[in-house]
Design an enzyme around this catalytic site. Sequence first.
Site, PDB file in Angstrom:
ATOM      1  N   ARG A 179      48.050  28.855  49.314  1.00 46.79           N
ATOM      2  CA  ARG A 179      47.171  29.748  50.090  1.00 46.79           C
ATOM      3  C   ARG A 179      46.325  28.980  51.108  1.00 46.79           C
ATOM      4  O   ARG A 179      45.178  29.338  51.352  1.00 46.79           O
ATOM      5  CB  ARG A 179      46.229  30.539  49.165  1.00 46.79           C
ATOM      6  N   ARG A 207      41.513  33.170  53.492  1.00 48.71           N
ATOM      7  CA  ARG A 207      40.132  33.593  53.697  1.00 48.71           C
ATOM      8  C   ARG A 207      39.051  32.518  53.659  1.00 48.71           C
ATOM      9  O   ARG A 207      37.927  32.771  54.064  1.00 48.71           O
ATOM     10  CB  ARG A 207      39.784  34.693  52.687  1.00 48.71           C
ATOM     11  N   TYR A 230      54.050  43.796  39.505  1.00 51.57           N
ATOM     12  CA  TYR A 230      53.306  44.578  40.506  1.00 51.57           C
ATOM     13  C   TYR A 230      53.903  45.965  40.689  1.00 51.57           C
ATOM     14  O   TYR A 230      53.197  46.946  40.902  1.00 51.57           O
ATOM     15  CB  TYR A 230      53.292  43.852  41.860  1.00 51.57           C
ATOM     16  N   ARG A 256      41.421  38.153  60.981  1.00 53.37           N
ATOM     17  CA  ARG A 256      41.587  39.339  60.125  1.00 53.37           C
ATOM     18  C   ARG A 256      40.696  40.505  60.546  1.00 53.37           C
ATOM     19  O   ARG A 256      40.984  41.653  60.206  1.00 53.37           O
ATOM     20  CB  ARG A 256      41.305  38.977  58.663  1.00 53.37           C
TER      21      ARG A 256
HETATM   22  O1  1CP Z   1      48.893  29.994  53.102  1.00 53.65           O
HETATM   23  C1  1CP Z   1      49.653  30.455  52.246  1.00 53.65           C
HETATM   24  O2  1CP Z   1      49.686  30.018  51.103  1.00 53.65           O
HETATM   25  C2  1CP Z   1      50.647  31.545  52.661  1.00 53.65           C
HETATM   26  C3  1CP Z   1      50.225  32.874  52.390  1.00 53.65           C
HETATM   27  C4  1CP Z   1      50.350  33.572  51.057  1.00 53.65           C
HETATM   28  C5  1CP Z   1      51.115  33.312  49.900  1.00 53.65           C
HETATM   29  C6  1CP Z   1      51.969  32.095  49.591  1.00 53.65           C
HETATM   30  C7  1CP Z   1      49.678  34.797  50.829  1.00 53.65           C
HETATM   31  C8  1CP Z   1      48.750  35.448  51.777  1.00 53.65           C
HETATM   32  N1  1CP Z   1      50.100  35.306  49.613  1.00 53.65           N
HETATM   33  C9  1CP Z   1      50.952  34.413  49.031  1.00 53.65           C
HETATM   34  C10 1CP Z   1      51.662  34.555  47.752  1.00 53.65           C
HETATM   35  C11 1CP Z   1      51.172  35.528  46.762  1.00 53.65           C
HETATM   36  N2  1CP Z   1      50.691  36.796  46.968  1.00 53.65           N
HETATM   37  C12 1CP Z   1      51.224  35.313  45.366  1.00 53.65           C
HETATM   38  C13 1CP Z   1      51.792  34.082  44.716  1.00 53.65           C
HETATM   39  C14 1CP Z   1      50.773  33.016  44.596  1.00 53.65           C
HETATM   40  C15 1CP Z   1      49.694  33.282  43.570  1.00 53.65           C
HETATM   41  O3  1CP Z   1      50.037  33.337  42.376  1.00 53.65           O
HETATM   42  O4  1CP Z   1      48.552  33.424  43.990  1.00 53.65           O
HETATM   43  C16 1CP Z   1      50.707  36.455  44.733  1.00 53.65           C
HETATM   44  C17 1CP Z   1      50.533  36.685  43.245  1.00 53.65           C
HETATM   45  C18 1CP Z   1      50.373  37.377  45.755  1.00 53.65           C
HETATM   46  C19 1CP Z   1      49.839  38.749  45.572  1.00 53.65           C
HETATM   47  C20 1CP Z   1      48.522  38.855  46.217  1.00 53.65           C
HETATM   48  N3  1CP Z   1      48.374  38.990  47.588  1.00 53.65           N
HETATM   49  C21 1CP Z   1      47.248  38.786  45.617  1.00 53.65           C
HETATM   50  C22 1CP Z   1      46.958  38.614  44.128  1.00 53.65           C
HETATM   51  C23 1CP Z   1      46.587  39.950  43.535  1.00 53.65           C
HETATM   52  C24 1CP Z   1      46.448  39.964  42.025  1.00 53.65           C
HETATM   53  O5  1CP Z   1      45.337  40.223  41.570  1.00 53.65           O
HETATM   54  O6  1CP Z   1      47.438  39.774  41.315  1.00 53.65           O
HETATM   55  C25 1CP Z   1      46.307  38.908  46.652  1.00 53.65           C
HETATM   56  C26 1CP Z   1      44.812  38.950  46.533  1.00 53.65           C
HETATM   57  C27 1CP Z   1      47.033  39.017  47.879  1.00 53.65           C
HETATM   58  C28 1CP Z   1      46.472  39.123  49.236  1.00 53.65           C
HETATM   59  C29 1CP Z   1      46.675  37.960  50.112  1.00 53.65           C
HETATM   60  N4  1CP Z   1      47.882  37.326  50.324  1.00 53.65           N
HETATM   61  C30 1CP Z   1      47.701  36.317  51.235  1.00 53.65           C
HETATM   62  C31 1CP Z   1      46.316  36.332  51.645  1.00 53.65           C
HETATM   63  C32 1CP Z   1      45.691  35.424  52.644  1.00 53.65           C
HETATM   64  C33 1CP Z   1      45.685  37.363  50.928  1.00 53.65           C
HETATM   65  C34 1CP Z   1      44.229  37.791  51.041  1.00 53.65           C
HETATM   66  C35 1CP Z   1      44.121  39.128  51.663  1.00 53.65           C
HETATM   67  C36 1CP Z   1      43.493  39.205  53.017  1.00 53.65           C
HETATM   68  O7  1CP Z   1      43.401  38.267  53.806  1.00 53.65           O
HETATM   69  O8  1CP Z   1      43.075  40.316  53.322  1.00 53.65           O
END
Ligand code: 1CP
Length: 355
Positions: free
Chosen positions: A32, A36, A158, A45
Amino acid sequence: MMKHDFPVLKNDRFLKAARGEEVDKIPVWIMRQAGRYLPEFREFRTKHDFFSICQTPEYACEVTLQPIRRFDLDASIIFSDILVIPQAMGLTVEMRPGVGPVLPEPIATPGDMSRLKKPDVEKDLGYVGEAITLTRHKLEGKVPLIGFTGAPWTLMGYMIQGGGSSTMAQARSWLYKYPQESLELLQLITDIIIDYLVMQAKSGAQALQVFESHADYLNDELFDIYSLPFLKKISEQVKLKLDELEIPRVPMIAFPKGATLNSLERLAKTEAYDVIGIDWTVEPSDARTRLAKATVQGNMDPCAMYASEEQVYERARKIASQFSKKGYIANLGHGILPDTPIASVEAFIRGVHSS
Ligand code: 1CP
């Protein structure tokens, strides 16, 4: 097949380490890393919603490059989300601020599986490929670009829960209540993932990471039935298909977050993955001895980034010193948290590179 003429790669530490070769300095990237905690991401964003960033190659490219401009990282990862697959299968996915992903119409029973479609990956997820190709050019060979996907069990979670969950109770109940239908759903998702990863490699991804973020919820027995065979099949099939297409193989990374040491060991024994990611609960010495040939990736606690800069630097050095310049890629043990200080990111990278 479209032929690409990408800029020559200048920093190959990450790819060498992934292949188990010796490197001059330990490579580091951060899960990530675009997100943020970066003011420039938060600013971006305010103007664009989450999925339009994912779906617009110029935007996804810009956000992918943000951490690369700022930090001395050794790899980039394409900006996207694991939930683009359920979306392409026909489920609505909303990204709610402060909550995360929400699927308002989840799959409640096996009967609901008829609502799912098998997407045409090149068409329905082609925007990810375009973002990868554009980003490979814009990186100008500075560092390699990683593509990624969620693993089948994690995506199934999910799709059934309708969002994040602290227990995954409904999805886990499926495994006992509907074992056959669970395997069918996992197989359907697996087939899509294979095509999706091949498409990413074709588009220019130089490594592929499979996020099994919900391995936490599986004991060894469930991991053996509902995660491991699908992880193995994904890597084997992607390699096979790339060979058929005469596209060079790329290193494959599996990150089964929260998997038990037994499960991690069984995954390593398949030799399906070049790299295995570990979270912060795994001891580096255990990983080194039990994951045999695989390169290990991880594993500083994302919360350790809240210690002082000096402490972050020392901890990064200490973890790296438990590995060596062969077979190790430094990272956090899970995604970086949104309010992590920028100075900690710098200290973490400096610590790794100085070890
Ligand atoms: O920079 C990077 O790493 C690339 C971007 C990236 C990646 C690799 C994002 C952007 N998401 C992911 C993978 C991802 N998404 C995973 C696998 C990694 C992990 O275990 O964290 C998972 C589980 C998600 C699902 C997801 N998307 C969640 C988790 C929710 C939960 O409670 O289970 C969340 C909060 C997101 C939103 C998200 N994805 C990425 C960003 C920057 C964000 C934040 C949202 C935003 O900016 O509004």
